[in-house]
Enzyme design. Sequence first.
Site, short mmCIF file in Angstrom:
data_model
loop_
_atom_site.label_atom_id
_atom_site.label_comp_id
_atom_site.label_asym_id
_atom_site.label_seq_id
_atom_site.Cartn_x
_atom_site.Cartn_y
_atom_site.Cartn_z
CG ASP A 296 -2.19 0.68 1.12
OD1 ASP A 296 -2.34 1.45 0.15
OD2 ASP A 296 -3.08 0.49 1.98
CG ASP B 9 -9.52 2.26 -0.31
OD1 ASP B 9 -9.12 1.10 -0.50
OD2 ASP B 9 -8.87 3.10 0.34
C1 DGJ Z 1 -5.90 1.71 1.81
C2 DGJ Z 1 -6.24 0.48 1.02
O1 DGJ Z 1 -6.75 0.82 -0.22
C3 DGJ Z 1 -7.21 -0.37 1.81
O2 DGJ Z 1 -7.62 -1.47 1.06
C4 DGJ Z 1 -6.56 -0.77 3.10
O3 DGJ Z 1 -5.49 -1.63 2.83
C5 DGJ Z 1 -6.12 0.45 3.87
N1 DGJ Z 1 -5.33 1.33 3.07
C6 DGJ Z 1 -5.33 0.04 5.09
O4 DGJ Z 1 -4.79 1.11 5.74
#
Ligand code: DGJ
Length: 734
Positions: A478, A548
Amino acid sequence: MGVKIFEKEKQFHLFNSKISYLIGECRDGEIGQIYFGKRINENQIILGYQTLAGRPYCNPAEYDESYTKELACLEYPAFGNGDMRGSAYEIRQANGSRVTNLVYKSHVVYEGKKPIPGLPASYVNTDSEATTLEIRCVDEVAKVEVTLYYTIFEDYSIITRHVSFKNVGNEEVKLTKALSCCIDLPDHEYDLMQFEGAWGRERYPHVRSIEKGIISIESMRGHSSANFNPFVIMKRRNTDEFQGEAIGIHLVYSGNFIAKAEVDNFDKLRFTMGINPNWFVWPLDKGEVFDTPEVIISYTKEGLNDLSQNIHKFMNNNLVRSPYKNKPRPILLNNWEATEMNFDEGKIINIAKKGKEAGIELFVLDDGWFGKRNDDRAGLGDWFANTDKLPDGITGLAKKINDLGMDFGLWIEPEMVNPDSDLYRAHPDWVLAVPDRRRTLGRHQMVLDFSKPEVVDNVYYHLYDIISTANISYIKWDMNRSITECFSQGVAPEYQGMVYHKYILGVYSLYERLIKDFPHILFESCASGGGRFDAGMLYYAPQAWCSDDTDGHERVKIQYGTSYGYPLVSMGSHVSASPNGQTGRVMAINDRANIAYFGTFGYELDLNEVSEEDFEQVKNQVVFMKKYRGLFQYGTLYRLQSPFEKNYASWMVVSEDKKQAIVVMYKGLNTQNTEVEYIKLQGLEPDTVYTINDNEKMYGDFLMERGLGTLGWNEPWYRSGKDFTSRMFILNAE
Ligand code: DGJ
């Protein structure tokens, strides 16, 4: 396929059975563009290329008044030597001059393609797949050698390009602009299609007309960004999904970029793309070399579906490197939306067990497992397991998950640090920040200075410890904030212009080391959802978390938009809870799955919390996906109806042998007594009979010419108040 060279005229014709790319030496020795498009006869040469009647007005050359750069189509132009359009590069020389003039010196042609040191790039599986042309040009005054690289692939309507600079003099020069390509086209009757958005709304296509003047998109966020993707299409004004000419350009790069279309007063179109020159200054000392990222330039005369199909296959075969290349991807269960950081081992095992019961193959532990990470204010940078939550660490948890019969995957965010972390307390100068200035904190975190090898090394050693002592088969990498206050502490002022690019080179180097150490691991990239979904990342991580926003209705648009430039199998797509965590929308579990199937597929919820009925559906979905995932992930995609235009959307995938296809139709709001539409299918065998959902039989040509009707769409639900519904059709050839 290959390169036909006309030695006397210094013209180079790269061609395969579909496209031609013809360039040659202009009258002043610079390399110019002659033709790019559908394959033409490879014997074509242009005599007296670019003999232009220059008026004094048009900056004719002193040595030849009939030639002006202002009217020329050029391959890698400079500013300041008569060409008044935007340049592709700029070199600041020791005496302060920025004027340059590249002149052809030599060329070489060979089978295959070389890698670009330190950068992601497409590659050949065998040398016979592609031919490369290198043209070496020199600026005799600046003493800089510039090599233009072109590769043509036999099986794709694709040319790749990149450029390298070498200082062949004794004095340092500074590159202040080093784009990856310039495409000069003789007319400007094109639209620019860009893929734009924001967090939770990534890669929405947006089309605008290319007219006199300049339009550009860019990122200065330190990552390619959700705001503008480093992929654009220039298409003829009447081009649609099924017909017409289009050129796609991907920058194989994940940092700051720019893509610019400029129409001059003579109606010619100049397109340039590469690293954003803003804040870029790269000193080149005697003998030093700088390589630009690669661009992948794709072409079609048969519409946007054809353009995308060509790109998808190329990326799957010649960009992605992974044991999962061209292989089905594991169905996964991720705990993020179920627990966020609020979990302990018991809770995790409980979620995983239910996943196993549903037949899911891989469990992924997301954020919150390390340091003092109980919310997003602390812990980033401290890559050791939080034993309050996980008493047996990651090693123990991975084993317990494996004992359930599932693979284990782990989330990391290596580029970041919270001020509240042991790492930051020990090394406050390891973050990008300007001493004595206020800082911008994104998600309460700072960006580690990956332009420094010692910082990358430190993160590498900690991650190595975790990964090498646990049975990890997947990593989600990430990156949750953009770069601000881009300043490398303790570094000489003249190197600050290198930081953005060195940062991304640091990210690539860490990926490369981890891939080398752990070649079996499947990487998925992520940046607050789809904030770094680009061709550069796909070279390291063959799949990327799309967004997300996991709401099925929103995902129709996000995945549809993403599919223009990226393969279905690269799109991280999961079924999440209803009501959805981001939008609050309620949607039936099968409708959510019908969208998520067209990607890597997985779940992002606690299956213990779904109804028994829904859980039965989940079990069926997993069986269904296992049966059809080859087709969902690698079938030829046809976009049929755009969700950006109507209440309906539809698309389909067809197997290589055309014996099987899956069509999905999606409807946003429920409607009453709506007009009946017939969705004309694509890519089927005309004379083959297809059985639809084991029921009705229709010929391929009937399905393609008359289409599948939306008749009956309302029947089961017309008073049910159900919005956001879908229908799926499985077609099997008899
Ligand atoms: C952003 C990501 O897109 C999510 O899927 C998740 O992993 C969060 N960060 C975790 O902090």
